[in-house]
Design a protein around this motif. Structure first.
Motif: not given
Length: 409
Positions: A99, A126, A130, A135-138, A331-332, A334-336
């Motif tokens: 991340t 990235a 997905a 829903h992952v942020s990386c 949240q690091q 999955i920010p949601e």
């Protein structure tokens, strides 16, 4: 003695490793008298019954180590066992994600370790991450296809059924209080009588170092209990996680960090943190045992470990007492995720062996003794590896159980 019977093998500890060992012994020595002693009133009550249910791949472990080899082979044999016995499981794979830019070299190192361990890992952009986890942020990731999920309590129960069918004897509520040696026998004195055995196998998990000492063996380390606390996604938020989502582990810290795990029952667990438990079998923050805690706090090696990892240790303690801090870690990945999206669930306690120099035992530790074998460090991935650990112990005993004290696994 109970019925004046001498057992060929007695296993102390009815977790998944002890049961797998007993089952393997029954396969290799069908005429042997085999006994399993468990102090609790149910099988697999501690590490086995409170873990994350992951069938690990072996990507994290040093190539050539017991953990790497047993876990890689165990991920296959565990799946085959589940298929053979109709135990619900799923080989769902997992993603490990970076991340931050600082984590990218660590992700590359982990990928190379996966290759070295013979795993079919694949680097992901990235956008490709997905596709697995929308829903992952990386910034990037690794896909590990051989990771799976299962209920290890059900696996352990199947081991029990097989041992019973083999003719093995299993005793619950039987705590080993003293161990005595004769010239070629061992006597296990318990709260339910005494049992004589030709060979003892110590698979006592959180109590394994104490059982070794009762047997007159230096376990080479002390068990320090670390509690791992979990939250669970509320049902309406389970859609956020399709499978297993892990961060890149901090190589300077001996735990994997909080992650998301879809369980075999469809629930999604988030965690764990890692904090010192004030009781060896302390699953709640308020659990306390003076003897257990005093053993840790008077062990100089613990303070060496604590000093080395002071910053990370403080963060783990904060996460233990602050839901907001725990959620920020989630949240690091999955920010949601929001605080209202998670509720507390069960905790587990890891039996981690700590050497006198302040270093953690980073591999399975099997210590031979007089007519005995002591499994003195078998935390995760021991459940995944249980069949392979059982095979290794039985191979060490070979055809002459009385000579196993001369064999090092």
């Amino acid at each position: 003695m109970n019925n004046n019977l001498t057992y060929d093998f007695a296993i102390v500890g009815g977790g998944i490793v002890g049961l797998a060992t007993a089952m393997t012994l029954g396969d290799c020595y069908p005429d042997a008298k085999i006994l399993v002693l468990e102090k609790e009133n149910d099988w697999a009550s501690h590490q086995t019954g409170n873990n994350s249910g992951v069938i690990h791949s072996g990507i994290y472990y040093k190539p050539g180590s017991f953990k790497a080899r047993f876990c890689r082979e165990g991920s296959r044999s565990m799946v085959e066992f589940c298929q053979q016995h109709d135990i619900p499981h799923e080989v769902c794979g997992k993603v490990i994600i970076a991340t931050t830019t600082a984590q990218l070299p660590l992700l590359d190192n982990l990928y190379e370790r996966g290759i070295a361990n013979g795993l079919g890992v694949r680097k992901l952009s990235a956008a490709e991450v997905a596709e697995y986890e929308p829903h992952v942020s990386c910034l990037a990731g690794i896909h590990v296809p051989t990771t799976g999920i299962v209920d290890y309590k059900k696996v352990a129960q199947k081991y029990v059924e097989i041992i019973q069918a083999q003719g093995g004897e299993l005793k619950l509520g039987t705590k080993v209080e003293r161990i005595r040696h004769t010239s070629n026998r061992t006597v296990l004195d318990t709260n339910s009588g005494s049992f004589e055995t030709k060979f003892t196998i110590n698979c006592a998990g959180l109590q394994s170092d104490r059982i070794a000492k009762k047997s007159g063996v230096d376990p080479q380390a002390k068990i320090v209990p670390f509690r791992g606390e979990y939250y669970e996604l509320v049902p309406e938020k389970r859609y956020l996680v399709k499978g297993l989502i892990y961060p890149v582990p901090n190589p300077a810290f001996p735990f994997l960090g909080v992650h998301f795990t879809r369980m075999i029952d469809g629930s999604v667990h988030a965690g764990p943190n890692a904090v010192l438990s004030f009781k060896r079998e302390g699953y709640h923050k308020t659990d306390f045992d003076f003897k257990d805690l005093a053993e840790v706090l008077t062990y100089p090696a613990f303070w060496k470990l604590a000093a080395k990892h002071a910053d990370e240790g403080i963060k783990e303690i904060v996460r233990s007492w602050s839901k907001a801090a725990f959620v920020r870690s989630l949240q690091q990945l999955i920010p949601e995720v929001r605080e209202q999206d998670v509720v507390p669930t069960h905790a587990g306690v890891r039996a981690q062996a700590l050497k006198a120099d302040g270093s953690l035992v980073d591999d399975f530790l099997l210590v031979p003794g007089k007519n005995a074998m002591h499994v003195c460090n078998a935390p995760s991935p021991a459940a995944t590896s249980s069949l392979e650990i059982g095979k290794a112990i039985v191979a060490a005993i070979s055809q002459s159980p009385s000579q196993a004290n001369t064999v090092k696994v």
